[in-house]
Scaffold this motif. Structure first.
Motif: not given
Length: 459
Positions: A127, A129, A132, A153-157, A160-161, A164, A181
């Protein structure tokens, strides 16, 4: 009756709390970081406090009936990382890796995820954050870290992690980084006290309930400490520090906290154009360039934690350009080298006060222990007389102000490492009897005796 809530001011950098606002935090010294909030009201009761017993989700068991296989370590695929962790990654553990920007934390953990995914087709979730997905994919292609079972996964929430994780069901999670995060429903900006604490606590709970190990990336402040409140280090199981000089390719991984092993192990890596590779034999890296022994050079064996590493100490003495002779030190204790040079002059008659002295280690290694004093003294003597030391010789010892040689710990282990790399002679302080197959060991009691021994060996 309940007390009214009162305001409290909390530092966003270190978590220090004060009942009144202050311009500068007295704990960390940051300016303008105290933010006002309301403390929770507390009830005042009289008499004993009544509590209600709750049924535990899982009953307590005798310790002898606890299954020990649930905490069996698993190899990460990178031996140097496993060395620092103890013997591998513990299921359900949370590891926080800190380091300066650009030192290679993300590159190393991407390699860990790739190696992990390559062992028995295990799934790993990376993951990010900060970057990209395309940027991470490009780096993985450059370093050869592409694997079908490595998910990105490019995610900061944080919510949502967690989604995943439910979909992929990985056996390893890497979060880069914890300060970027964001946890929904928690006040504050990402990287602040409240957010960092909430994100770390949620990920720790996830690791303990699912038995999935999680590796976190943490930023560091200007003074080298892990950024954010100290609670981050208390919540996680392991804290590692990835360090290195920008001018050198050498990288060191050190343990600061480890609930599953010792903190005196050191992992060695080298930064290359193709990524970060392991260096299981750092002594060979520091001495790979050596041919015939030049003058002004001495080889010693330093201990970094419990790991012996051979290092070369070089000295250069020249006529001074200015009126006052210079002392330039690189990779060694700046205050100790002039002391050794002073002892060399006062106790052994070697004039060093009218020379510029440049003393440095080779290969970017930094040594602060006193066991390198003898190497500094003999390298300086070798430069003064333009006479190289005997070939295949290591020198170990602490130099006292009276010119005596003092013993240092783990001499036998140091000499075993030197013998493994082909060194045949050793000069060490007098003390316990030492016997290393294939090595001639000379034990001396003073710096003068060591110089006499070197001069006789060169004749």
């Amino acid at each position: 009756m309940a007390k009214k809530p009162r305001s409290i001011h909390t530092c966003s950098e270190c978590g220090y709390a004060s009942p009144k606002w202050l311009g500068r935090c007295p704990e960390c010294g940051s300016w303008g970081t105290l933010q006002e909030s309301l403390s929770a009201p507390s009830a005042v009761t009289s008499g004993p406090v009544k509590t209600q017993a709750l049924t535990p989700t899982s009953p307590a068991k005798p310790i002898t009936l606890i299954d020990a296989t649930s905490s069996t370590t698993m190899p990460s695929g990178i031996g140097e990382l496993d060395r620092v962790l103890g013997s591998g990654v513990v299921p359900g553990s949370v590891v926080l890796m800190a380091g300066e920007p650009g030192v290679g934390k993300s590159t190393l953990l991407l390699e860990v995820a790739s190696r992990w995914a390559g062992l028995n087709d295990r799934k790993a979730l990376y993951v990010t954050a900060e970057e990209s997905a395309g940027q991470v994919r490009a780096r993985a292609e450059r370093t050869g870290a592409l694997k079908d079972t490595l998910y990105l996964a490019a995610e900061s929430n944080l919510d949502v992690v967690f989604g995943h994780v439910d979909q992929i069901k990985p056996s390893l999670i890497i979060v880069d980084s914890v300060q970027t995060m964001h946890a929904a429903g928690v006040e504050g900006v990402p990287g602040g006290v409240a957010q960092s604490r909430a994100v770390t606590a949620a990920l720790t709970s996830l690791a303990k309930t699912t038995n999935i190990p999680i590796l976190l990336v943490g930023h560091v402040t200007k003074d080298g400490n892990v950024a954010g409140p100290r609670v981050l280090e208390h919540l996680v199981d392991v804290v590692l520090n990835f360090e290195g000089d920008r001018q050198s390719s050498l990288r060191m991984l050190r343990g600061i906290k480890n609930r599953f092993g010792a903190t005196d192990e050191v992992g060695c890596f080298e930064q290359t154009a193709d990524g970060i590779r392991e260096v299981p034999d750092p002594s060979g890296l520091f001495l790979s360039h050596r041919g015939n022994t030049p003058d002004g050079s001495a080889v010693t064996v330093a201990m970094d934690g419990v790991r012996p590493m051979l290092a070369e100490v070089q000295a250069l003495t020249v006529d001074p350009v200015a009126k006052n002779p210079r002392r330039v030190v690189t990779g060694l204790d700046f205050n100790r080298v002039p002391m050794v040079l002073a002892v060399l002059q006062a106790r052994c008659g070697q004039r060093t006060n009218d020379k510029d002295a440049y003393v440095a280690t080779v290969g970017g290694v930094k040594i602060t222990e006193t066991g390198t004093d003898l190497a500094v003294a003999l390298a300086t003597w070798s430069s003064l007389h333009e006479t190289p030391l005997p070939d295949k010789t290591v020198v170990i010892g602490e130099v006292g102000l009276a010119g005596e040689l003092r013993r240092v710990p783990n001499v036998a282990r140091r000499l075993q490492e030197a013998a493994r790399l082909g060194y045949e002679r050793a000069i060490v302080p007098a003390g316990d009897k030492l016997s290393i197959p294939g090595m001639k060991i000379s034990q001396v009691g003073s710096l003068s005796e060591a110089l006499d021994l070197v001069q006789k060996a060169r004749k």
